[in-house]
Every structure is written in C-alpha cells, then in structure tokens.
Scaffold this motif. Structure first.
Motif, short mmCIF file in Angstrom:
data_model
loop_
_atom_site.label_atom_id
_atom_site.label_comp_id
_atom_site.label_asym_id
_atom_site.label_seq_id
_atom_site.Cartn_x
_atom_site.Cartn_y
_atom_site.Cartn_z
N CYS A 191 0.85 -1.19 0.00
CA CYS A 191 0.00 0.00 0.00
C CYS A 191 0.88 1.25 0.00
O CYS A 191 1.92 1.27 0.66
CB CYS A 191 -0.88 0.00 1.25
N LYS A 193 -0.64 4.36 0.55
CA LYS A 193 -1.47 5.44 1.09
C LYS A 193 -0.84 6.11 2.33
O LYS A 193 -1.08 7.27 2.60
CB LYS A 193 -2.87 4.92 1.41
N PHE A 194 -0.13 5.34 3.11
CA PHE A 194 0.54 5.88 4.31
C PHE A 194 -0.41 6.66 5.22
O PHE A 194 -0.12 7.79 5.61
CB PHE A 194 1.75 6.75 3.94
N CYS A 195 -1.59 6.09 5.51
CA CYS A 195 -2.44 6.70 6.54
C CYS A 195 -1.57 6.80 7.80
O CYS A 195 -0.78 5.89 8.07
CB CYS A 195 -3.67 5.83 6.79
N TYR A 197 -1.71 6.45 10.90
CA TYR A 197 -1.75 5.51 12.03
C TYR A 197 -1.33 4.10 11.63
O TYR A 197 -1.23 3.21 12.46
CB TYR A 197 -3.19 5.44 12.60
N CYS A 198 -1.10 3.87 10.33
CA CYS A 198 -1.05 2.50 9.81
C CYS A 198 0.37 2.01 9.53
O CYS A 198 1.18 2.70 8.90
CB CYS A 198 -1.89 2.41 8.53
N VAL A 200 0.92 -0.85 7.81
CA VAL A 200 0.91 -1.76 6.65
C VAL A 200 1.87 -1.33 5.52
O VAL A 200 2.58 -2.18 4.96
CB VAL A 200 -0.53 -1.95 6.13
N PRO A 201 1.93 -0.04 5.13
CA PRO A 201 2.85 0.31 4.04
C PRO A 201 4.32 -0.02 4.36
O PRO A 201 5.13 -0.18 3.46
CB PRO A 201 2.65 1.82 3.89
N HIS A 271 -10.88 1.61 -0.22
CA HIS A 271 -10.55 2.93 0.36
C HIS A 271 -11.51 3.93 -0.30
O HIS A 271 -11.55 4.02 -1.52
CB HIS A 271 -9.10 3.30 0.05
N ARG A 310 -6.40 10.47 5.50
CA ARG A 310 -7.33 9.63 4.76
C ARG A 310 -7.79 10.23 3.43
O ARG A 310 -8.41 9.57 2.60
CB ARG A 310 -8.56 9.30 5.63
S1 SF4 Z 1 -5.23 2.02 6.45
FE1 SF4 Z 1 -5.38 0.90 4.51
S2 SF4 Z 1 -5.10 2.48 2.94
FE2 SF4 Z 1 -4.35 3.37 4.85
S3 SF4 Z 1 -2.14 2.91 4.85
FE3 SF4 Z 1 -3.16 1.25 5.98
S4 SF4 Z 1 -3.49 -0.34 4.44
FE4 SF4 Z 1 -3.06 1.56 3.32
#
Ligand code: SF4
Length: 472
Positions: A191, A193-195, A197-198, A200-201, A271, A310
């Motif tokens: 991903c 997007k680099f929200c 708080y996240c 995952v990226p 998203h 977001r």
């Molecule tokens: S919340 Fe979803 S869209 Fe946002 S960075 Fe994490 S995985 Fe990516």
C-alpha cells in the motif's frame, strides 16, 4: 537479514519484477519434513489467512503434515499481525506458553512470520528476550521458507530473514486453500497510502498490482475445481492497477472476473478515496458481484480524517455511501472505525456518531487507536485518557449494534441466497453460510447442501447472525 522501518518507508520508481520461478525446492528440501508435523496459527486479516494457505502448501511440498494440535508438532509457526499492539501481545503471550515445550522436545522448531516481524522493535525484542526461537521470516520471504528452514535445521541457530524492500510479485507460490468452495485471490500487494496511524505500508511494501491475466487464470482454474466464490484481496483494492500503467482498474478487473461466470465475487478492502462512479456502476450491473461493500470510515470528523491522512472528508464519505445505496438499495455496507485517535475531541467523536446515525451500517469493526511505533501518529501528542477512549468505544458499539440488529431485522421471513460452507461451529445440528450481503446464517438443511448456494428463509435474527431453513 534484519528489517529497517526507514528502508521500508522508501518508494522508488523502480519497476516491480514479476518472478514466475522464484519458488524452487531442492531434493533435500522436499524431504525435510518426512514423518514430521507442523502447526500454524494465523493472526490478523484475510491477507494473512491467505499467506498461511501458501505456507501450508510449501510445507506440504517439503513433506510436512499439518496438525491442529501444537503439542504434537515438530514445527510451530505463528503468522503474526501488527495492526494493533494487542495483536503483538497475543503472539508474545502464546510464545510464553509454548517456551517450555522446547525443553521437552529439543528438536522442536518454533518460528514467527508475518507483519509483526517486519518491525525493528519486534526483532530487537526477539534478540533480547526470545533468542530461543528458531526462525523468523518476513512477508517478502515466504517463497524462501524452504531455504530458511533448511538452514535452521542444519545450523541449529536462530535464522532471521526479513527484508525491508518495496517488493516484487512472486507468481508461482503454491497454495493449499482452507475451503473447497470459496477462495482468496491476491490482486495486489502492499500500500502507498501511508495513513498516519497504519503500519501496513511498512510491513507489506509498495503497492504492486498483479497482472489481470494471472488473476483471471486463477479464477478460471478455481471454476474448474468447483469453487463458488472468490474474494479479490488487497490493502486498498480500489487503487488496483494504478501502478500497472495499462489503463486498467478495479472496475475492469471486476467486469472481467464477472464475465467468467464464477457465481460469487467479493472484494476487500476498499478505500473511499479511490472509489469511482464507474466501479459502482459495474458492481451494480453484475449479479455475481456481491452487493456487500466494506467501506472503512475510520472517523466521522473531517479534522481527524485529515490528521489520519485519509484524503476524504465526512461529507465526501456520506456522498459516496449515498451513491452506493442509490445504485444498490439492497446492498449491505460495513465499516471500520477508530476511536480515540490522538486528541480526538468530544466534538470529533460526536461527528463519528453522526455518520453512524446517518449511514446505519450493517456492521462495524470498532477499535481504540493503537500506537504503532514508526508511524507519524505514534509521535502525536495525545491528552485523551484511556478511560475516556473506553467510554467512547462503548457508546459507539451500542449505536453500531443497534443498527446491525435493525439491518438484520429487515431480513426476517425473507428468502435469501446462502452459500453453505459446512457445519456451524457453535451448534453442529446447523449448517452455516453467508448471504450475498455477507450476513452469517445458521441454517437447518441437509448435508448435501454444503458447497451449494441455496435459498434460505430467515426465521430468526440476532445482532450478529440469523437463523434460517432451506426452502425450494
Ligand atoms: S489504512 Fe489501509 S489504505 Fe491506509 S495505509 Fe493502511 S493499508 Fe493503506
């Protein structure tokens, strides 16, 4: 190889490589698991569930046999999740419980994989307090499990193989699916997007879409095997294809998959920012694209959404929700909501409650904000007490549950299509399955209904499930 969050954050214009032959086993590796059993425990999301299906197939290629009893295993693997602190704690708690097994069985191999091990803090903790572990491999190294495991067995020392890279696409990894009727299909990885708080990226790398032809071939194979349902998986499926530069997006992929005539198609996770009108049109057009959309809200306050990175406002979210409902009035829409983001005010929280009041979600996963080290939100000042956050969560849950029950109430006495997956875990007098709108139904039916989409009359509704009986 050790992970580095700094490296994991990098994004370059480097071409993503598609590796069709990266997964290879030597004759020795094929025999490493003879007369040995493995146990795997999976934490977290569907991506992890699907990774575990790959890991199981790799271990079976190595002649290991799966067991559901970890006391009986020669290899114990925990496929971990790092989305919240609580997920990390669960893993360390489980490790604490199984540590003494190694004293009784010196040849027992215990390993960690998945998102959690992509975090430097976790690896430092392992090196400090969990040196007795045998292997650790990251989300980019799954196809290398045979090599890592061989080294672990030979050297009898802790092996850590965790790459912090943007990632490639490995195409020939085998899969042992948990279900004979519904299948996960990765359509993209990572991903961008680099929200704020996240994590995952950082743990999953850059957005990499699989080429449509690989995905469509996988669907066609599944149809031949009798599968009834596919779920197209990605961290942000609505951005599918943007990195392919071939002018082909999720709407094209959904349409092409729909044309294969597989009976059911689902997709997660969406998203709101990348959700286009064309996508809505295609979802509404095809009967085999299921009318269920998981549309994470995260917060109803435009101010907090901005701090979360977001890229949509409260109003834009509600507009999108309304457009989907107008195009598909029968659809169900579920969501994710975080309460207690740093310095979320009472007013901000009320905005979230207001969106729930307006959208009346079919259900919602609700969470208290969890600080993930290395993300921008982890550094934000936060004066809200945990007691206050808990109170907000309870209030939100009461409202969400009210609307879940109301949404379910509207199904009473209706006849709906349900894919019967097997026996209900809670009561084996019942079968269980999901409606097209993703409602869990416990069904009075016949064993011969398993694996089929049948018409079910709803006879009772609860907040999180329904009861029903098969009708002709
Ligand atoms: S919340 Fe979803 S869209 Fe946002 S960075 Fe994490 S995985 Fe990516």
């Amino acid at each position: 190889m050790m992970p580095s969050l700094k490296d994991a954050r990098k994004r370059s214009s480097k071409q993503v490589l598609i590796k069709d032959h990266a997964y290879k086993l030597t004759d020795i590796q094929k025999q490493l698991g003879v007369n040995k059993k493995f146990f795997i425990k999976t934490y977290g999301c569907q991506m992890n569930e699907h990774d575990s299906e790959n890991i199981k197939a790799i271990l079976e290629d190595m002649s290991f046999e799966q067991t559901d009893d970890y006391m009986n295993a020669d290899l114990i693997l925990l496929n971990t999740c790092s989305i919240r602190e609580n997920a990390n704690n669960k893993v360390f708690g489980f490790l604490g419980r199984i540590k003494n097994l190694k004293e009784k069985k010196p040849n027992l191999i215990i390993g960690l994989c998945g998102c959690m091990v992509q975090e430097e803090v976790v690896i430092n903790k392992i090196l400090d307090k969990y040196k007795w572990l045998d292997l650790v491999f990251g989300t980019h190294n799954i196809h290398e499990l045979p090599q890592v495991l061989e080294k672990t067995i030979k050297d009898k020392t802790l092996q850590i193989e965790v790459m912090s890279i943007e990632g490639d696409i490995i195409e020939n990894v085998p899969v042992k699916r948990d279900s004979k009727y519904k299948a996960w299909i990765n359509i993209m990885y990572g991903c961008d997007k680099f929200c704020t708080y996240c994590i995952v990226p950082y743990t999953r790398g850059k957005q990499r879409s699989r080429k449509p032809e690989y995905i469509l071939n996988e669907v066609k194979e599944l149809i031949k095997e009798g599968y009834q349902e596919v779920t197209l998986l990605g961290q942000n499926v609505n951005a599918y294809g943007k990195d392919l530069n071939i002018n082909y997006g999720l709407e094209n992929l959904l349409e092409d998959v729909a044309k294969t005539k597989i009976p059911r198609i689902r997709f997660v996770t969406s998203h709101p920012w990348d959700f286009t009108d064309n996508m809505i049109k295609i979802i509404a057009k095809y009967d085999n694209i299921m009318p269920h959309i998981h549309l994470p809200l995260q917060s109803g306050s435009s101010e907090i959404l901005k701090k979360m990175g977001r890229r949509y406002t409260k109003e834009q979210y509600i507009d999108l929700f309304t457009k989907i409902k107008q195009a598909m009035p029968y659809s169900s829409i579920t969501t994710d909501i975080i309460v207690g983001f740093p310095n979320e005010t009472e007013e901000d929280f009320k905005e979230t409650l207001d969106v729930v009041e307006k959208c009346k979600f079919d259900s919602a996963f609700t969470f208290i904000f969890s600080k993930r080290e290395g993300t921008p939100a982890a550094k934000m000042e936060d004066k809200i007490s945990i007691d206050e956050k808990n109170k907000r969560l309870q209030k939100l849950n009461t409202l969400v549950n009210k609307y879940s029950k109301l949404a379910n109430d509207s199904y009473l006495n209706k006849v709906v299509p349900v894919l019967i997956e097997g026996y209900s875990e809670k009561n084996n007098q019942y079968l269980m399955g999901y409606t097209d709108t993703m409602k869990l139904v416990n069904v009075k039916g016949n064993v011969t209904d398993i694996g089929k989409i049948v018409n079910v009359k709803i006879t009772d509704v609860k907040t999180w499930s329904m009861d029903g009986e098969v009708v002709e």
